[in-house]
Write a protein that holds these residues in place. Structure first.
Motif, PDB file in Angstrom:
ATOM      1  N   VAL A  22       0.843  -1.208   0.000  1.00 49.07           N
ATOM      2  CA  VAL A  22       0.000   0.000   0.000  1.00 49.07           C
ATOM      3  C   VAL A  22       0.873   1.252   0.000  1.00 49.07           C
ATOM      4  CG1 VAL A  22      -1.615   1.363   1.401  1.00 49.07           C
ATOM      5  CG2 VAL A  22      -2.032  -1.071   1.033  1.00 49.07           C
ATOM      6  N   LEU A  23       1.881   1.280   0.861  1.00 51.27           N
ATOM      7  CA  LEU A  23       2.766   2.443   0.922  1.00 51.27           C
ATOM      8  C   LEU A  23       3.590   2.595  -0.357  1.00 51.27           C
ATOM      9  CD1 LEU A  23       3.952   2.139   4.616  1.00 51.27           C
ATOM     10  CD2 LEU A  23       2.393   3.843   3.671  1.00 51.27           C
ATOM     11  N   ALA A  24       4.074   1.478  -0.893  1.00 54.13           N
ATOM     12  CA  ALA A  24       4.874   1.523  -2.124  1.00 54.13           C
ATOM     13  C   ALA A  24       4.061   2.066  -3.286  1.00 54.13           C
ATOM     14  CB  ALA A  24       5.409   0.132  -2.456  1.00 54.13           C
ATOM     15  N   VAL A  25       2.843   1.594  -3.424  1.00 52.58           N
ATOM     16  CA  VAL A  25       1.986   2.069  -4.522  1.00 52.58           C
ATOM     17  C   VAL A  25       1.671   3.551  -4.331  1.00 52.58           C
ATOM     18  CG1 VAL A  25      -0.312   1.852  -5.551  1.00 52.58           C
ATOM     19  CG2 VAL A  25       1.041  -0.187  -5.089  1.00 52.58           C
ATOM     20  N   GLY A  26       1.385   3.949  -3.084  1.00 56.17           N
ATOM     21  CA  GLY A  26       1.119   5.359  -2.813  1.00 56.17           C
ATOM     22  C   GLY A  26       2.287   6.252  -3.169  1.00 56.17           C
ATOM     23  N   VAL A  27       3.472   5.841  -2.775  1.00 51.21           N
ATOM     24  CA  VAL A  27       4.672   6.615  -3.091  1.00 51.21           C
ATOM     25  C   VAL A  27       4.952   6.593  -4.591  1.00 51.21           C
ATOM     26  CG1 VAL A  27       7.185   6.660  -2.791  1.00 51.21           C
ATOM     27  CG2 VAL A  27       5.696   6.394  -0.825  1.00 51.21           C
ATOM     28  N   PHE A  28       4.734   5.441  -5.197  1.00 47.20           N
ATOM     29  CA  PHE A  28       4.938   5.284  -6.638  1.00 47.20           C
ATOM     30  C   PHE A  28       4.169   6.359  -7.408  1.00 47.20           C
ATOM     31  CE2 PHE A  28       3.796   3.154 -10.702  1.00 47.20           C
ATOM     32  CZ  PHE A  28       5.062   2.828 -11.151  1.00 47.20           C
ATOM     33  N   PHE A  29       2.914   6.556  -7.041  1.00 47.61           N
ATOM     34  CA  PHE A  29       2.101   7.558  -7.732  1.00 47.61           C
ATOM     35  C   PHE A  29       2.387   8.975  -7.237  1.00 47.61           C
ATOM     36  CE2 PHE A  29      -0.499   3.733  -8.553  1.00 47.61           C
ATOM     37  CZ  PHE A  29      -0.457   3.786  -9.939  1.00 47.61           C
ATOM     38  N   ALA A  30       2.672   9.125  -5.943  1.00 40.19           N
ATOM     39  CA  ALA A  30       2.931  10.456  -5.398  1.00 40.19           C
ATOM     40  C   ALA A  30       4.211  11.065  -5.965  1.00 40.19           C
ATOM     41  CB  ALA A  30       3.015  10.394  -3.882  1.00 40.19           C
ATOM     42  N   LEU A  31       5.222  10.244  -6.175  1.00 40.41           N
ATOM     43  CA  LEU A  31       6.487  10.759  -6.713  1.00 40.41           C
ATOM     44  C   LEU A  31       6.454  10.930  -8.221  1.00 40.41           C
ATOM     45  CD1 LEU A  31       9.175   8.819  -4.652  1.00 40.41           C
ATOM     46  CD2 LEU A  31       8.397  11.167  -4.358  1.00 40.41           C
ATOM     47  N   GLY A  32       5.440  10.374  -8.835  1.00 43.82           N
ATOM     48  CA  GLY A  32       5.346  10.473 -10.290  1.00 43.82           C
ATOM     49  C   GLY A  32       6.160   9.388 -10.946  1.00 43.82           C
ATOM     50  N   ALA A  33       5.540   8.251 -11.135  1.00 39.57           N
ATOM     51  CA  ALA A  33       6.223   7.082 -11.687  1.00 39.57           C
ATOM     52  C   ALA A  33       6.886   7.373 -13.021  1.00 39.57           C
ATOM     53  CB  ALA A  33       5.225   5.933 -11.841  1.00 39.57           C
ATOM     54  N   GLU A  34       6.326   8.286 -13.775  1.00 43.28           N
ATOM     55  CA  GLU A  34       6.863   8.579 -15.108  1.00 43.28           C
ATOM     56  C   GLU A  34       8.231   9.269 -15.069  1.00 43.28           C
ATOM     57  OE1 GLU A  34       4.490  12.078 -13.735  1.00 43.28           O
ATOM     58  OE2 GLU A  34       4.113   9.940 -13.792  1.00 43.28           O
ATOM     59  N   HIS A  35       8.613   9.781 -13.891  1.00 42.27           N
ATOM     60  CA  HIS A  35       9.893  10.480 -13.769  1.00 42.27           C
ATOM     61  C   HIS A  35      11.070   9.539 -13.535  1.00 42.27           C
ATOM     62  CE1 HIS A  35       7.821  14.258 -13.827  1.00 42.27           C
ATOM     63  NE2 HIS A  35       7.093  13.922 -12.791  1.00 42.27           N
ATOM     64  N   TYR A  36      10.778   8.268 -13.336  1.00 38.63           N
ATOM     65  CA  TYR A  36      11.834   7.313 -13.011  1.00 38.63           C
ATOM     66  C   TYR A  36      11.838   6.166 -14.013  1.00 38.63           C
ATOM     67  CZ  TYR A  36      11.995   9.774  -8.574  1.00 38.63           C
ATOM     68  OH  TYR A  36      12.109  10.747  -7.621  1.00 38.63           O
ATOM     69  N   ALA A  37      13.009   5.622 -14.249  1.00 35.91           N
ATOM     70  CA  ALA A  37      13.155   4.480 -15.148  1.00 35.91           C
ATOM     71  C   ALA A  37      12.579   3.224 -14.485  1.00 35.91           C
ATOM     72  CB  ALA A  37      14.628   4.259 -15.472  1.00 35.91           C
ATOM     73  N   VAL A  38      12.232   2.266 -15.303  1.00 36.74           N
ATOM     74  CA  VAL A  38      11.662   1.012 -14.796  1.00 36.74           C
ATOM     75  C   VAL A  38      12.639   0.325 -13.846  1.00 36.74           C
ATOM     76  CG1 VAL A  38      10.869  -1.282 -15.481  1.00 36.74           C
ATOM     77  CG2 VAL A  38      10.184   0.712 -16.813  1.00 36.74           C
ATOM     78  N   TRP A  39      13.925   0.337 -14.175  1.00 40.28           N
ATOM     79  CA  TRP A  39      14.909  -0.320 -13.313  1.00 40.28           C
ATOM     80  C   TRP A  39      14.951   0.328 -11.929  1.00 40.28           C
ATOM     81  CZ3 TRP A  39      18.751   2.506 -11.164  1.00 40.28           C
ATOM     82  CH2 TRP A  39      19.098   3.711 -11.780  1.00 40.28           C
ATOM     83  N   ALA A  40      14.710   1.636 -11.860  1.00 33.75           N
ATOM     84  CA  ALA A  40      14.713   2.333 -10.570  1.00 33.75           C
ATOM     85  C   ALA A  40      13.557   1.854  -9.697  1.00 33.75           C
ATOM     86  CB  ALA A  40      14.635   3.839 -10.789  1.00 33.75           C
ATOM     87  N   TRP A  41      12.392   1.716 -10.296  1.00 39.27           N
ATOM     88  CA  TRP A  41      11.241   1.224  -9.543  1.00 39.27           C
ATOM     89  C   TRP A  41      11.408  -0.246  -9.181  1.00 39.27           C
ATOM     90  CZ3 TRP A  41       8.735   4.466  -6.973  1.00 39.27           C
ATOM     91  CH2 TRP A  41       8.461   5.736  -7.470  1.00 39.27           C
ATOM     92  N   ALA A  42      12.123  -0.996 -10.032  1.00 44.10           N
ATOM     93  CA  ALA A  42      12.372  -2.411  -9.737  1.00 44.10           C
ATOM     94  C   ALA A  42      13.269  -2.575  -8.512  1.00 44.10           C
ATOM     95  CB  ALA A  42      13.003  -3.098 -10.944  1.00 44.10           C
ATOM     96  N   ILE A  43      14.055  -1.562  -8.210  1.00 48.23           N
ATOM     97  CA  ILE A  43      14.876  -1.564  -6.995  1.00 48.23           C
ATOM     98  C   ILE A  43      14.087  -0.998  -5.818  1.00 48.23           C
ATOM     99  CG2 ILE A  43      16.904  -0.537  -5.880  1.00 48.23           C
ATOM    100  CD1 ILE A  43      18.237  -0.575  -8.672  1.00 48.23           C
ATOM    101  N   ALA A  44      13.424   0.128  -6.039  1.00 44.68           N
ATOM    102  CA  ALA A  44      12.779   0.863  -4.949  1.00 44.68           C
ATOM    103  C   ALA A  44      11.561   0.153  -4.372  1.00 44.68           C
ATOM    104  CB  ALA A  44      12.387   2.259  -5.430  1.00 44.68           C
ATOM    105  N   LEU A  45      10.680  -0.336  -5.204  1.00 43.16           N
ATOM    106  CA  LEU A  45       9.423  -0.907  -4.699  1.00 43.16           C
ATOM    107  C   LEU A  45       9.626  -2.133  -3.805  1.00 43.16           C
ATOM    108  CD1 LEU A  45       7.038  -0.377  -7.753  1.00 43.16           C
ATOM    109  CD2 LEU A  45       7.227   0.977  -5.653  1.00 43.16           C
ATOM    110  N   PRO A  46      10.510  -3.060  -4.146  1.00 42.19           N
ATOM    111  CA  PRO A  46      10.728  -4.186  -3.221  1.00 42.19           C
ATOM    112  C   PRO A  46      11.265  -3.748  -1.855  1.00 42.19           C
ATOM    113  CG  PRO A  46      11.549  -4.750  -5.383  1.00 42.19           C
ATOM    114  CD  PRO A  46      11.195  -3.291  -5.422  1.00 42.19           C
ATOM    115  N   LEU A  47      12.038  -2.665  -1.827  1.00 47.40           N
ATOM    116  CA  LEU A  47      12.537  -2.171  -0.546  1.00 47.40           C
ATOM    117  C   LEU A  47      11.404  -1.654   0.333  1.00 47.40           C
ATOM    118  CD1 LEU A  47      15.802  -0.343  -1.659  1.00 47.40           C
ATOM    119  CD2 LEU A  47      15.584  -2.554  -0.509  1.00 47.40           C
ATOM    120  N   TRP A  48      10.379  -1.074  -0.287  1.00 43.58           N
ATOM    121  CA  TRP A  48       9.205  -0.591   0.443  1.00 43.58           C
ATOM    122  C   TRP A  48       8.430  -1.745   1.070  1.00 43.58           C
ATOM    123  CZ3 TRP A  48       7.374   4.151   1.792  1.00 43.58           C
ATOM    124  CH2 TRP A  48       8.073   5.243   1.286  1.00 43.58           C
ATOM    125  N   VAL A  49       8.544  -2.920   0.504  1.00 52.20           N
ATOM    126  CA  VAL A  49       7.856  -4.093   1.048  1.00 52.20           C
ATOM    127  C   VAL A  49       8.770  -4.848   2.013  1.00 52.20           C
ATOM    128  CG1 VAL A  49       6.707  -6.259   0.468  1.00 52.20           C
ATOM    129  CG2 VAL A  49       6.395  -4.258  -1.000  1.00 52.20           C
TER     130      VAL A  49
END
Length: 182
Positions: free
Chosen positions: A125-152
């Motif tokens: 829930v927090l990862a998805v919220g941050v994902f949209f709040a920070l603007g997913a389009e501003h980051y590369a897919v590889w960045a989210w592939a690192i960041a989102l698992p850390l949120w979980v």
């Protein structure tokens, strides 16, 4: 409905104060990560889970995760008053999300896996919220592939630590009701 005892309230307060000290330090660490390594910002979110997990695992009472989380948020905000909304809001949200599986079972089941399910769900829930709040389009897919698992992963790690602390406190007799005076 059972009444909440003074012992439960004071226990939540003590746990919340301890958790607030951790949250206050974590807030500055999170700010450093946000400035210098935003991909790793999610590592710090787990610290906000600590007081709620300890309170719920130790006291096994409805509302203790929320109460300890809010108190931790208030104490954490002492170190950074400009973040009071974040600290208290996070404490409230995390406490409520942690209690959700226990609420669904009417607080009748207290198996360890329920804490971890709550942590994973909350992290998502927090990862998805941050994902949209920070603007997913501003980051590369590889960045989210690192960041989102850390949120979980961070909430799961801190859930394990919190359950360990609660078990040690219980073993020390902290959660036991005191003997009544004659």
């Amino acid at each position: 409905m059972r009444r909440t005892t003074t012992r439960v309230l004071l226990s939540c307060a003590a746990i919340g104060v301890g958790g607030g000290l951790v949250a206050g330090a974590s807030g500055y660490l999170a700010a450093a990560f946000a400035a210098f390594g935003p991909l790793f910002y999610g590592v710090t979110v787990g610290a906000h889970f600590l007081p709620s997990i300890v309170a719920l695992a130790l006291l096994k009472r409805p509302g203790t995760a929320v109460l300890a989380g809010v108190i931790a948020g208030l104490v954490g905000a002492i170190f950074a008053p400009w973040w009071i909304g974040r600290f208290v809001g996070t404490g409230l949200l995390v406490g409520a999300l942690i209690e959700l599986p226990f609420l669904i079972t009417a607080y009748r089941r207290w198996q360890p896996w329920m804490f971890y399910i709550a942590a994973v769900f909350s992290g998502v829930v927090l990862a998805v919220g941050v994902f949209f709040a920070l603007g997913a389009e501003h980051y590369a897919v590889w960045a989210w592939a690192i960041a989102l698992p850390l949120w979980v992963a961070s909430p799961v790690l801190f859930t394990w630590i919190g359950r360990l602390i609660a078990a040690r406190l219980a073993r020390a007799g902290v959660a036991q009701a005191g003997a009544s005076a004659p």
